[in-house]
Design an enzyme around this catalytic site. Sequence first.
Site: not given
Length: 182
Positions: A42-43, A46, A71, A97-98, A126
């Site tokens: 998911h990240d 980054k 990201h 996911h954000h 998360d």
Amino acid sequence: MKQGQETGNHVRRVAEYSQFLALKYGLQSDEIELLKLASPLHDIGKVAIPDSILNKPGKLTNEEFDIIKTHTEIGYQMLKHSNTKLMETAAIIAYTHHEKYDGTGYPRGLKEQEIPLYGRITTVSDVFDALSSERVYKKPWEIKDIIDYFKCEKGKHFDPILVEIVLNNVNEFLRIKEKFKD
């Protein structure tokens, strides 16, 4: 604690929480396994964010937060070109996911069912892990405060069905947290 020190167990816990949520949500075993394997990415975006921002101990400036928010798009762009179901799913999760259930998230302001289920599940996983874990910029929250936050954000930040699963299974989340502690 530097960003890299928290990443290994964070992604493992996110995978475990996501697997548990998917099971309780009623997904089929192949979907549950796909989500467990894809959610740790998911990240991934980054990797393109400067360490000076990721490891900043204080509050981010608006400009720094705008950089952090990229990201999601970066991760999506990194993963979307694969023809495998796993990477396609990971790309969707990285991208969504954000997002927030009420449409106030980023990058696209999706809301409710516009947000793919895998993204909604990973969001809950998360955030639960982020709140319950120490970060360079904060101490872990107490479980009662996390529960209150999820209750308050039900239907706002989070899918109400997923919040109910968390609230009804807090002990399982804490078991996972303990099993894969930093």
